[in-house]
Write an enzyme that holds these catalytic residues in place. Sequence first.
Site, PDB file in Angstrom:
ATOM      1  N   LEU A 134       0.564  -0.988  -0.321  1.00  0.00           N
ATOM      2  CA  LEU A 134      -0.606   0.073   0.429  1.00  0.00           C
ATOM      3  C   LEU A 134       0.722   1.618   0.029  1.00  0.00           C
ATOM      4  O   LEU A 134       1.745   1.101   0.243  1.00  0.00           O
ATOM      5  CB  LEU A 134      -0.790   0.262   1.271  1.00  0.00           C
ATOM      6  CG  LEU A 134      -1.667  -1.235   1.187  1.00  0.00           C
ATOM      7  CD1 LEU A 134      -3.198  -0.891   2.621  1.00  0.00           C
ATOM      8  CD2 LEU A 134      -3.027  -1.425   0.688  1.00  0.00           C
ATOM      9  N   ASP A 135       0.353   2.268  -0.835  1.00  0.00           N
ATOM     10  CA  ASP A 135       1.336   3.610  -1.061  1.00  0.00           C
ATOM     11  C   ASP A 135       1.311   3.616   0.947  1.00  0.00           C
ATOM     12  O   ASP A 135       0.072   3.767   1.473  1.00  0.00           O
ATOM     13  CB  ASP A 135       0.688   4.479  -1.529  1.00  0.00           C
ATOM     14  CG  ASP A 135       0.201   3.815  -3.265  1.00  0.00           C
ATOM     15  OD1 ASP A 135       1.099   3.856  -3.438  1.00  0.00           O
ATOM     16  OD2 ASP A 135      -0.385   5.076  -4.499  1.00  0.00           O
ATOM     17  N   LYS A 136       2.575   4.651   0.874  1.00  0.00           N
ATOM     18  CA  LYS A 136       2.948   5.223   2.248  1.00  0.00           C
ATOM     19  C   LYS A 136       1.738   6.371   2.867  1.00  0.00           C
ATOM     20  O   LYS A 136       1.193   5.758   3.998  1.00  0.00           O
ATOM     21  CB  LYS A 136       3.913   6.612   1.928  1.00  0.00           C
ATOM     22  CG  LYS A 136       4.231   6.704   3.512  1.00  0.00           C
ATOM     23  CD  LYS A 136       5.327   8.524   3.188  1.00  0.00           C
ATOM     24  CE  LYS A 136       5.331   9.009   4.938  1.00  0.00           C
ATOM     25  NZ  LYS A 136       6.170   9.933   4.798  1.00  0.00           N
TER      26      LYS A 136
END
Length: 301
Positions: A134-136
């Site tokens: 997942l993106d930050k």
Amino acid sequence: MEWEINNESCGQRLDVFLQNQNKDKTRSHIKHWITNGDVLVNDKVVKAGYGLKVGDKVILKEIVEKVLSAKPQDIDVEIVYEDDDIAVVNKPQGMVVHPAISNYDGTLVNALMFKLDSLSSINGVIRPGIVHRLDKDTSGLLVVAKNDMAHVSLSEQISKKTCKRIYWALVEGIVKSDGEITTNIGRDPKNRLKMAVVDKGKVADTKYRVLETYSNYSLVEFELGTGRTHQIRVHSAYMHHPIVGDKLYNPNKCKFNLNGQLLHAKKLTLNHPRTGETMTFETQLPEYFQKVLNTIKTKKI
């Protein structure tokens, strides 16, 4: 190392030029060098997007690279489910999934190494257990493999699209109907930090369903058919309905006090690697996400 720019390299961005000269290094490595002051152009520190001119002298200082390795850290992260083969975690917004050149610690992997008794080894010492990311600034559910058998099984499920990943996002404007987007996604030729819909990218498929509409926003459910980098964020922007709070893909000024995009991995369905049992996990929206929804409902922003 030192280079003098000729006609062939004239006009290139500094980061692109360095990437071409150091093909064994990632874009993150190159960016880290530049922002850290390890690259000089005519004896000056410049930005990554600096356009090179004929005669420019580019100097890359001698760098002693820090060897990346993940170490256990006592970091708070919610374990939604755990057995001998898998763990499902609820990643908070702002947490990077695994160590990288600019994030040596404080990542989800560091937390998992402290909390779990084992992680798969297929992805090496930097990404143990990590099957998908997942993106930050995207929150929500992520499944982790505790052994290599589970890792192989989960990877195959994602590849064959039998592992379902459902996201909720608040987007700008009124999305009028449900639908599906299939495009090619690749690196944005104008901004290497971004992905974009491009002719020569990889196929990306996203289904979406409108959950609720407000005065100027829509709450939308997204289901990934593929798992390209920034896929939902790119497709939302491509629809002209960028995600609220997305600093990279939403050009509109955010009216809320947010630290990132309102995108949450809300539901995850998979087959257990050992038993074959179909398992579904679901989480509530984070408090900051729900607070924004309450605000736009009551104030009709």
